[in-house]
Design a protein around this motif. Structure first.
Motif, PDB file in Angstrom:
ATOM      1  N   ARG A   1     -24.016  11.614 -29.851  1.00 42.84           N
ATOM      2  CA  ARG A   1     -24.764  10.616 -30.628  1.00 42.84           C
ATOM      3  C   ARG A   1     -25.217   9.464 -29.747  1.00 42.84           C
ATOM      4  O   ARG A   1     -26.381   9.012 -29.837  1.00 42.84           O
ATOM      5  CB  ARG A   1     -23.899  10.111 -31.783  1.00 42.84           C
ATOM      6  N   LEU A   2     -24.329   8.985 -28.878  1.00 44.66           N
ATOM      7  CA  LEU A   2     -24.684   7.868 -28.003  1.00 44.66           C
ATOM      8  C   LEU A   2     -25.789   8.263 -27.014  1.00 44.66           C
ATOM      9  O   LEU A   2     -26.642   7.432 -26.671  1.00 44.66           O
ATOM     10  CB  LEU A   2     -23.441   7.385 -27.250  1.00 44.66           C
ATOM     11  N   LEU A   3     -25.808   9.502 -26.573  1.00 41.50           N
ATOM     12  CA  LEU A   3     -26.866   9.952 -25.660  1.00 41.50           C
ATOM     13  C   LEU A   3     -28.216   9.960 -26.362  1.00 41.50           C
ATOM     14  O   LEU A   3     -29.241   9.572 -25.767  1.00 41.50           O
ATOM     15  CB  LEU A   3     -26.536  11.349 -25.127  1.00 41.50           C
ATOM     16  N   VAL A   4     -28.237  10.402 -27.621  1.00 41.98           N
ATOM     17  CA  VAL A   4     -29.497  10.392 -28.388  1.00 41.98           C
ATOM     18  C   VAL A   4     -29.984   8.949 -28.589  1.00 41.98           C
ATOM     19  O   VAL A   4     -31.175   8.646 -28.404  1.00 41.98           O
ATOM     20  CB  VAL A   4     -29.296  11.095 -29.749  1.00 41.98           C
ATOM     21  N   GLU A   5     -29.068   8.060 -28.947  1.00 44.49           N
ATOM     22  CA  GLU A   5     -29.446   6.653 -29.142  1.00 44.49           C
ATOM     23  C   GLU A   5     -29.886   6.018 -27.825  1.00 44.49           C
ATOM     24  O   GLU A   5     -30.813   5.195 -27.815  1.00 44.49           O
ATOM     25  CB  GLU A   5     -28.269   5.872 -29.735  1.00 44.49           C
ATOM     26  N   ALA A   6     -29.243   6.386 -26.716  1.00 47.88           N
ATOM     27  CA  ALA A   6     -29.626   5.829 -25.417  1.00 47.88           C
ATOM     28  C   ALA A   6     -31.050   6.230 -25.067  1.00 47.88           C
ATOM     29  O   ALA A   6     -31.819   5.409 -24.522  1.00 47.88           O
ATOM     30  CB  ALA A   6     -28.658   6.319 -24.344  1.00 47.88           C
ATOM     31  N   LYS A   7     -31.433   7.447 -25.378  1.00 52.58           N
ATOM     32  CA  LYS A   7     -32.798   7.893 -25.099  1.00 52.58           C
ATOM     33  C   LYS A   7     -33.802   7.100 -25.918  1.00 52.58           C
ATOM     34  O   LYS A   7     -34.888   6.742 -25.432  1.00 52.58           O
ATOM     35  CB  LYS A   7     -32.911   9.383 -25.392  1.00 52.58           C
ATOM     36  N   GLN A   8     -33.443   6.800 -27.163  1.00 49.30           N
ATOM     37  CA  GLN A   8     -34.338   6.023 -28.025  1.00 49.30           C
ATOM     38  C   GLN A   8     -34.473   4.581 -27.533  1.00 49.30           C
ATOM     39  O   GLN A   8     -35.535   3.975 -27.659  1.00 49.30           O
ATOM     40  CB  GLN A   8     -33.797   6.033 -29.462  1.00 49.30           C
ATOM     41  N   ARG A   9     -33.408   4.037 -26.942  1.00 53.75           N
ATOM     42  CA  ARG A   9     -33.409   2.665 -26.461  1.00 53.75           C
ATOM     43  C   ARG A   9     -33.902   2.545 -25.021  1.00 53.75           C
ATOM     44  O   ARG A   9     -34.033   1.440 -24.509  1.00 53.75           O
ATOM     45  CB  ARG A   9     -31.991   2.079 -26.529  1.00 53.75           C
ATOM     46  N   GLY A  10     -34.112   3.676 -24.365  1.00 53.04           N
ATOM     47  CA  GLY A  10     -34.548   3.632 -22.976  1.00 53.04           C
ATOM     48  C   GLY A  10     -33.431   3.355 -21.998  1.00 53.04           C
ATOM     49  O   GLY A  10     -33.673   2.856 -20.889  1.00 53.04           O
ATOM     50  N   ILE A  11     -32.193   3.668 -22.388  1.00 52.21           N
ATOM     51  CA  ILE A  11     -31.030   3.469 -21.525  1.00 52.21           C
ATOM     52  C   ILE A  11     -30.756   4.765 -20.770  1.00 52.21           C
ATOM     53  O   ILE A  11     -30.659   5.838 -21.370  1.00 52.21           O
ATOM     54  CB  ILE A  11     -29.792   3.061 -22.352  1.00 52.21           C
ATOM     55  N   THR A  12     -30.610   4.680 -19.472  1.00 49.18           N
ATOM     56  CA  THR A  12     -30.293   5.851 -18.650  1.00 49.18           C
ATOM     57  C   THR A  12     -28.780   5.996 -18.544  1.00 49.18           C
ATOM     58  O   THR A  12     -28.092   5.057 -18.121  1.00 49.18           O
ATOM     59  CB  THR A  12     -30.893   5.720 -17.242  1.00 49.18           C
ATOM     60  N   CYS A  13     -28.262   7.147 -18.945  1.00 49.62           N
ATOM     61  CA  CYS A  13     -26.823   7.396 -18.849  1.00 49.62           C
ATOM     62  C   CYS A  13     -26.580   8.878 -18.578  1.00 49.62           C
ATOM     63  O   CYS A  13     -27.512   9.692 -18.588  1.00 49.62           O
ATOM     64  CB  CYS A  13     -26.092   6.937 -20.117  1.00 49.62           C
ATOM     65  N   TYR A  14     -25.327   9.205 -18.352  1.00 46.28           N
ATOM     66  CA  TYR A  14     -24.986  10.552 -17.870  1.00 46.28           C
ATOM     67  C   TYR A  14     -23.698  10.997 -18.548  1.00 46.28           C
ATOM     68  O   TYR A  14     -22.755  10.217 -18.705  1.00 46.28           O
ATOM     69  CB  TYR A  14     -24.791  10.507 -16.351  1.00 46.28           C
ATOM     70  N   SER A  15     -23.642  12.277 -18.959  1.00 48.37           N
ATOM     71  CA  SER A  15     -22.446  12.850 -19.568  1.00 48.37           C
ATOM     72  C   SER A  15     -22.010  14.064 -18.762  1.00 48.37           C
ATOM     73  O   SER A  15     -22.792  15.004 -18.577  1.00 48.37           O
ATOM     74  CB  SER A  15     -22.718  13.264 -21.021  1.00 48.37           C
ATOM     75  N   VAL A  16     -20.771  14.055 -18.279  1.00 52.21           N
ATOM     76  CA  VAL A  16     -20.301  15.193 -17.480  1.00 52.21           C
ATOM     77  C   VAL A  16     -20.131  16.439 -18.333  1.00 52.21           C
ATOM     78  O   VAL A  16     -20.201  17.562 -17.832  1.00 52.21           O
ATOM     79  CB  VAL A  16     -18.989  14.848 -16.749  1.00 52.21           C
TER      80      VAL A  16
END
Length: 714
Positions: free
Chosen positions: A688-703
């Motif tokens: 869920r946080l990865l989907v929201e990060a994409k909407q907010r333009g936040i770059t993040c990574y999940s192993v």
């Protein structure tokens, strides 16, 4: 016509078939390739036959040989295509809908694990959820499906499942994960070679036994015999250590084998004795040949001897549960036995070619099995070089000669297989010459004695005497191995070979052997040239490893694992339990081996001693690691209003243990250049946080989704 040209037809046939298999694995979508090879091969074969028509002596024709090779290549490609389950349109791999339930039958003998039973199910039919108009609904009917699934059933005091049970399983299986760490064992590829693409973890209420319908009566018989032998050994061998060794060597079951004892066998270079394989069949064959040799001089004695050998060898195959390595070797030795019975001259290379050819016709993916490769290499090397090594020394005493003969076998087998062993297992046993002769002698006693214990289990007194001798032999074998493994420097670990280095080492071995046997100077120059290439490759790799500086957030199921590497030194920060060596060895050990790390410091993320790491500061809420000008922040929780003393900008923010639940929690608290979620976070929350990060333009990574995060710090 030269003997070398025609003496080993099945070697050439197996080589052609293997080439076709490799081409399919590398080029599975080139459907025109086998047709082109087949047509070209037929034309060349016809041209070769036409040119030699009418000749009394048939000369060797290049067109004939190349044509036959191309036809076999096409056959290898076609067989592999046909034996690949994913090519079936009804395979579960192609199912776009979600399985609601499925019916499957157990098609292999279940294995008992610490908390689960490992079961292979072959799907027969299934019911799925289908999405339409944005809503999911269940299809009313069952639909034919195919595919094999690895199921882990929670034991929960349940009895061991049986081969042939038909299960109704609720819930969908999931695809097997690819390797998520550098150098990690590719379990997904390993299972795909067995046509298994999915797995599922079951609670007892998720399965229902519908019927008992074994798909193969021979396999059913093998599982019954295997279980009977297991119960007999359980009853007659008292101590667990000896019972575990006998179970592993005779039945191929390692469930009762102590982990420390297994490591001792590995360090002593005797781990091969714990897996039922061609070695065991070869030992049994030699013992039977020796014991039954008195029959040769009697009328029809060869036929009687062959019949008894075949009976005992295939009984052993049944006892092992028709283990694939034993089946392969039993087939090869059956060819040898039948040939000897009818007075046919045996050529080891051609016999090996016959075995490999028919094995690959039945199971083309056996070509990629480490056991298949190691056993065939060992047998080929022993057949080619053992005699020369053995004749280099002679002893007056018969038993010294016999021990030297066994030692020569160990030397040749180790020489020809050690590069492949290092490539797969990343270690080399230093004292294999010390342990293997004793291990081989005791194996020559233990294997036939085990068969005798089973055969005479119904005879009073004799059965107890045989089981006592069997237990003492296993005890002595364990003693020899454990004492050898405790010697200083018993195992050279952390070795890593690239595929290029593996090929170069084998080139050196082959050119060097040819030089010793022929004294041809050309092989000397070839050996030197390949050695120079290998040295250059090694120097290049070592230079890269010495100058590496990197941060890694590793994938470790439901855990945290962060490492900082500088050259051949690394520090690993993890919350992995100290007793869980299996997880470390499976997920992380190969990573540091591939990076050439020889000095690894492991620190526990929640332990007080972690403060001893230079530059690391820990509180209940977070840990801050300052290393060579880079800042790494590990956040455990973001609750509370305590003021955190952090740098203005953190280089790497690692979120763990569900610390972040809403992106707004970071506002005014942490600014980071890189944000990474490790696998100690719950998967739905991270998704869920990865989907929201994409909407907010936040770059993040999940192993979990993307594999281990590795960043160069140069």
């Amino acid at each position: 016509m030269s003997k070398g040209a025609v003496g080993y037809p099945f070697v050439r046939a197996a080589a052609g078939l293997a080439t076709g298999i490799l081409l399919y694995v590398g080029l599975p979508d080139w459907y025109d390739l086998p047709w082109a090879a087949f047509v070209t091969g037929l034309l060349l074969l016809g041209w070769g036959v036409g040119r030699s028509a009418g000749s009394v002596l048939k000369p060797v024709r290049a067109g004939y040989g190349i044509g036959s090779f191309l036809i076999l290549l096409a056959l290898g490609w076609a067989i592999t295509y046909q034996r690949t389950a994913s090519n079936r349109p009804d395979n579960i791999l192609h199912l776009a809908d979600t399985l609601q339930a499925y019916e499957g039958v157990i098609v292999a003998q279940p294995e008992e694990r610490a908390r689960t039973y490992r079961v292979e199910l072959d799907i027969r039919r299934g019911r799925y959820w289908r999405l339409s108009a944005g809503r999911a609904h269940s299809l009313p009917n069952w639909h034919p499906l195919s595919g094999r699934i690895i199921v882990y059933l929670d034991r929960a005091d349940l009895p061991m499942p049986r081969y042939g049970e038909v299960w109704l399983v609720s819930g969908p299986p999931r695809p097997i994960d690819p390797p998520l760490n550098p150098g990690e064992f590719n379990y997904k590829r390993y299972l795909s070679y067995r046509n298994i693409y999915h797995q599922q973890y079951l609670r007892p209420f998720q399965r229902q036994i519908l019927a008992y319908d074994p798909p193969n009566p021979v396999t059913r018989l093998a599982t019954v015999v295997n279980r009977w032998a297991d119960s007999l050994f359980t009853q007659q061998i008292g101590s667990r250590a000896e019972y575990g060794i006998v179970n592993a060597m005779i039945l191929g079951v390692r469930d009762d084998l102590d982990a420390d004892l297994y490591r001792s066998y590995s360090a002593a270079g005797a781990v091969h004795i714990l897996s039922v394989s061609g070695l065991h069949v070869g030992i049994l064959f030699q013992v039977l040949t020796l014991l039954l040799s008195f029959l040769v001089k009697r009328p029809r004695g060869k036929l009687l001897m062959a019949g008894l050998q075949l009976l005992i060898l295939w009984f052993y195959a049944l006892v092992t549960g028709l283990s694939p390595p034993v089946l392969r070797s039993a087939g090869m030795f059956s060819v040898v036995i039948v040939g000897n019975a009818f007075g046919r001259q045996q050529q080891l290379a051609n016999t090996l070619g016959v075995s490999a050819f028919f094995i690959l016709c039945f199971d083309p993916y056996a070509l990629f099995s480490a056991g298949f490769q190691l056993s065939n290499l060992a047998v080929a090397g022993i057949g080619a070089w053992q005699s020369s090594v053995y004749q280099a020394f002679t002893f007056r005493h018969r038993w010294l000669n016999r021990i030297w003969e066994l030692t020569a076998v160990a030397i040749v087998a180790q020489l020809i297989t050690f590069p492949l062993g290092v490539f797969y297992f990343h270690q080399f046993p230093t004292y294999f010459l010390l342990a293997n002769p004793a291990v081989m002698v005791l194996s020559f006693v233990l294997l036939p004695m085990s068969m005798a214990t089973l055969a005479f289990s119904w005879v009073p007194f004799l059965n107890y005497g045989l089981s006592w001798l069997l237990q003492k032999t296993a005890w002595l074998l364990n003693l020899v191995v454990t004492q050898t493994s405790q010697l200083p420097g018993a195992a050279w670990e952390g070795l890593w070979l690239s595929p290029e280095a593996l090929l170069l080492i084998y080139a050196i071995i082959l050119f060097g052997a040819a030089l010793l046997l022929t004294r041809n100077r050309a092989y000397l120059w070839a050996t030197c040239a390949v050695a120079v290439l290998l040295a250059g490759l090694t120097i290049r790799d070592d230079y890269g490893q010495r100058h590496q500086r990197q941060l890694a957030v590793h994938f470790l199921p439901h855990r945290t694992a962060v490492s900082l590497t500088d050259g051949h030194t690394a520090t690993l920060l993890t919350d992995l339990n100290t007793t869980d060596t299996r997880s470390f060895e499976f997920y992380l050990k190969n990573t540091f081996g591939q990076w050439g790390v020889s000095n690894l410091t492991v620190a526990r993320a929640l332990a007080d001693s972690v403060s001893a790491i230079p530059g690391y500061h820990r509180t209940r809420d977070y840990g801050l690691w300052v290393w060579q000008g880079k800042t790494v922040l590990l956040v455990n929780r973001l609750t509370g209003r305590n003021h955190w003393r952090l740098p203005a900008i953190v280089d790497y923010l690692i979120l763990r243990r569900n610390a972040l639940r809403e992106w707004n929690q970071l506002n005014g608290r942490i600014v980071a250049r890189h944000i990474i979620f490790d696998d100690s976070n719950k998967t739905p929350l991270t998704d869920r946080l990865l989907v929201e990060a994409k909407q907010r333009g936040i770059t993040c990574y999940s192993v979990r989704q993307m594999g281990a995060y590795v960043a160069s710090l140069d």
